[in-house]
Design a protein around this motif. Sequence first.
Motif, mmCIF file in Angstrom:
data_model
loop_
_atom_site.group_PDB
_atom_site.id
_atom_site.type_symbol
_atom_site.label_atom_id
_atom_site.label_comp_id
_atom_site.label_asym_id
_atom_site.label_seq_id
_atom_site.Cartn_x
_atom_site.Cartn_y
_atom_site.Cartn_z
ATOM 1 N N ILE A 119 39.098 -26.952 1.046
ATOM 2 C CA ILE A 119 40.062 -28.051 1.149
ATOM 3 C C ILE A 119 39.357 -29.392 1.351
ATOM 4 O O ILE A 119 39.251 -30.202 0.436
ATOM 5 C CB ILE A 119 41.074 -27.780 2.295
ATOM 6 C CG1 ILE A 119 41.745 -26.411 2.089
ATOM 7 C CG2 ILE A 119 42.126 -28.887 2.348
ATOM 8 C CD1 ILE A 119 42.544 -25.921 3.285
ATOM 9 N N TYR B 137 44.905 -24.300 -4.058
ATOM 10 C CA TYR B 137 43.938 -25.302 -3.585
ATOM 11 C C TYR B 137 43.565 -26.208 -4.755
ATOM 12 O O TYR B 137 42.404 -26.267 -5.163
ATOM 13 C CB TYR B 137 42.704 -24.607 -2.982
ATOM 14 C CG TYR B 137 43.076 -23.675 -1.855
ATOM 15 C CD1 TYR B 137 43.155 -24.129 -0.541
ATOM 16 C CD2 TYR B 137 43.414 -22.341 -2.105
ATOM 17 C CE1 TYR B 137 43.538 -23.295 0.495
ATOM 18 C CE2 TYR B 137 43.798 -21.493 -1.078
ATOM 19 C CZ TYR B 137 43.858 -21.969 0.212
ATOM 20 O OH TYR B 137 44.241 -21.144 1.240
ATOM 21 N N SER C 218 39.557 -17.481 5.948
ATOM 22 C CA SER C 218 39.175 -18.168 4.715
ATOM 23 C C SER C 218 40.247 -17.926 3.657
ATOM 24 O O SER C 218 40.995 -16.946 3.752
ATOM 25 C CB SER C 218 37.878 -17.573 4.159
ATOM 26 O OG SER C 218 36.836 -17.669 5.058
ATOM 27 N N PRO C 219 40.288 -18.765 2.611
ATOM 28 C CA PRO C 219 41.153 -18.442 1.471
ATOM 29 C C PRO C 219 40.728 -17.095 0.875
ATOM 30 O O PRO C 219 39.545 -16.832 0.705
ATOM 31 C CB PRO C 219 40.856 -19.570 0.471
ATOM 32 C CG PRO C 219 40.306 -20.696 1.283
ATOM 33 C CD PRO C 219 39.548 -20.034 2.397
ATOM 34 N N ASP D 46 50.777 -23.517 3.737
ATOM 35 C CA ASP D 46 49.920 -23.745 2.567
ATOM 36 C C ASP D 46 49.900 -25.232 2.271
ATOM 37 O O ASP D 46 50.827 -25.962 2.609
ATOM 38 C CB ASP D 46 50.459 -23.000 1.333
ATOM 39 C CG ASP D 46 50.123 -21.519 1.366
ATOM 40 O OD1 ASP D 46 48.931 -21.201 1.267
ATOM 41 O OD2 ASP D 46 51.047 -20.693 1.523
ATOM 42 N N ILE D 47 48.853 -25.657 1.584
ATOM 43 C CA ILE D 47 48.759 -27.046 1.147
ATOM 44 C C ILE D 47 49.946 -27.375 0.232
ATOM 45 O O ILE D 47 50.652 -28.359 0.440
ATOM 46 C CB ILE D 47 47.443 -27.255 0.350
ATOM 47 C CG1 ILE D 47 46.231 -26.804 1.149
ATOM 48 C CG2 ILE D 47 47.343 -28.679 -0.148
ATOM 49 C CD1 ILE D 47 45.606 -27.831 1.995
ATOM 50 N N VAL D 48 50.111 -26.574 -0.796
ATOM 51 C CA VAL D 48 51.214 -26.747 -1.768
ATOM 52 C C VAL D 48 51.737 -25.362 -2.132
ATOM 53 O O VAL D 48 51.076 -24.357 -1.928
ATOM 54 C CB VAL D 48 50.751 -27.440 -3.083
ATOM 55 C CG1 VAL D 48 50.324 -28.871 -2.839
ATOM 56 C CG2 VAL D 48 49.621 -26.654 -3.746
ATOM 57 N N CYS E 18 44.591 -29.569 6.316
ATOM 58 C CA CYS E 18 43.842 -28.324 6.158
ATOM 59 C C CYS E 18 44.186 -27.266 7.189
ATOM 60 O O CYS E 18 43.463 -26.290 7.337
ATOM 61 C CB CYS E 18 42.354 -28.648 6.200
ATOM 62 S SG CYS E 18 41.894 -29.564 7.688
ATOM 63 N N GLU F 199 51.359 -17.542 9.258
ATOM 64 C CA GLU F 199 50.157 -17.468 8.415
ATOM 65 C C GLU F 199 49.638 -18.871 8.194
ATOM 66 O O GLU F 199 50.289 -19.705 7.552
ATOM 67 C CB GLU F 199 50.467 -16.793 7.063
ATOM 68 C CG GLU F 199 49.200 -16.697 6.229
ATOM 69 C CD GLU F 199 49.364 -16.063 4.850
ATOM 70 O OE1 GLU F 199 50.301 -15.285 4.616
ATOM 71 O OE2 GLU F 199 48.520 -16.378 3.989
ATOM 72 N N VAL G 281 47.035 -22.033 7.013
ATOM 73 C CA VAL G 281 46.378 -22.458 5.775
ATOM 74 C C VAL G 281 45.026 -21.727 5.667
ATOM 75 O O VAL G 281 44.355 -21.512 6.672
ATOM 76 C CB VAL G 281 46.149 -23.988 5.806
ATOM 77 C CG1 VAL G 281 45.405 -24.463 4.568
ATOM 78 C CG2 VAL G 281 47.479 -24.719 5.951
ATOM 79 N N GLY G 282 44.634 -21.343 4.469
ATOM 80 C CA GLY G 282 43.363 -20.643 4.266
ATOM 81 C C GLY G 282 42.178 -21.539 4.555
ATOM 82 O O GLY G 282 41.838 -22.403 3.742
ATOM 83 N N ASN G 283 41.553 -21.329 5.713
ATOM 84 C CA ASN G 283 40.498 -22.231 6.161
ATOM 85 C C ASN G 283 39.939 -21.626 7.442
ATOM 86 O O ASN G 283 40.686 -21.392 8.390
ATOM 87 C CB ASN G 283 41.119 -23.612 6.427
ATOM 88 C CG ASN G 283 40.116 -24.651 6.882
ATOM 89 O OD1 ASN G 283 39.016 -24.333 7.323
ATOM 90 N ND2 ASN G 283 40.496 -25.913 6.795
ATOM 91 N N ILE H 209 37.919 -22.977 9.499
ATOM 92 C CA ILE H 209 37.421 -23.983 10.452
ATOM 93 C C ILE H 209 38.572 -24.616 11.242
ATOM 94 O O ILE H 209 38.803 -24.321 12.400
ATOM 95 C CB ILE H 209 36.598 -25.068 9.713
ATOM 96 C CG1 ILE H 209 35.476 -24.399 8.896
ATOM 97 C CG2 ILE H 209 36.016 -26.064 10.707
ATOM 98 C CD1 ILE H 209 34.769 -25.328 7.928
ATOM 99 N N CYS H 210 39.318 -25.500 10.592
ATOM 100 C CA CYS H 210 40.253 -26.376 11.297
ATOM 101 C C CYS H 210 41.375 -25.643 12.038
ATOM 102 O O CYS H 210 41.731 -26.036 13.151
ATOM 103 C CB CYS H 210 40.835 -27.398 10.332
ATOM 104 S SG CYS H 210 39.595 -28.081 9.202
#
Lengths: 213, 213
Positions: free
Chosen positions: A117, A145, B32-33, B60-62, B86, B111, B113-115, B117-118
Amino acid sequence: MQNVMAVNDLFAQELRESFDQNKNYVVNLLSSPGSGKTSLLEETIKRLKKDIRMAVIEGDIVGDQDARRIAALDIPAVQINTGGTCHLDARMVKSALPELALAQVDLLFIENVGNLICPASFKLGEDLRVVILSTPEGNDKVKKYPLAFRESQVVVINKTDLLGAVDFNIEQARSEVGDINPRSEVFTVSCRTGVGLDAWVDFLKRKVRGSGG
Amino acid sequence: MQNVMAVNDLFAQELRESFDQNKNYVVNLLSSPGSGKTSLLEETIKRLKKDIRMAVIEGDIVGDQDARRIAALDIPAVQINTGGTCHLDARMVKSALPELALAQVDLLFIENVGNLICPASFKLGEDLRVVILSTPEGNDKVKKYPLAFRESQVVVINKTDLLGAVDFNIEQARSEVGDINPRSEVFTVSCRTGVGLDAWVDFLKRKVRGSGG
């Protein structure tokens, strides 16, 4: 956020000037954690090292595992630790440049933090942005993404050796990447078996030579 | 950043109060995604749906692909689109709550966002934080992304069906997770074959019942 981007753009422009001055062709690699950025770099370096002078800037939250993997191939590698930040920015990259003899480098790789991202929003003065997608991640990643795929000129689909064991359709991925970014080039590789790496490496050679690097 | 966190903590506390009032046991899923968050939810829902009333908030982002996958199992699902951000934050989750009849829910999954870290930095009022790590991502992920493993009480190692085809050592992962968070519970599953899912599902049942949900 707009302010953060404006500051980043200024630093990215400074980077671009340094890279031009030193005739460096610069590739910014993005992907999810575990898609195979470092493995792709290792295999690429092994194949190019006779012909092209390379260096690598490694971005990670913590640790220097990736820089050590690259240094083991006798290639200059600098580790940047972001300390929690989920992407590299141009200022961080600038701070790493004094560690490298840039005038001795034709091809500089910047391996971003593993994140599909945030890194897509930060220019690092690169010539080429490459996003890696590995087959076990599944086909839905391109649509979920989109920014990473829109902002990259190249997509490397990695881990094709797992195609029989995971749900991933290469043609669907090519088609969806094409919908988002019709001019992007797609390579399919397996860093494990070596299949497909020659085409990717030849492409990089042409890019580096074409840039006068 | 500290200010952002303080605001998030306030909203997370409001969420916690809503969840307590409605006797919801709430699980926040990170990875992760492509590690298999939605696949794990699908397989979990199939196994628990006779006994436990569930709902899902999808971040999700979109897009709404994941919410549609869950809704296909006749489980209430709300999609949050972060529009580029993110991770989910507590305010976004709060805004989704009116879409759900929370008093009719025993177990609420969020669930993220696939990430990797943040999302680890943002409390969502959950009872349990679960990080999913899939075997093709490789063993170095625990040490490279420590916060997600430190801040999660459970690690689900997914895609064990690929163990023969990828470089991943379960015992090494268990040991490194234990170094970062000695009290974390580790499950090994394959959403593709179903191996290991019973232990995970039984664990969730005990948690939901223990919470009086």
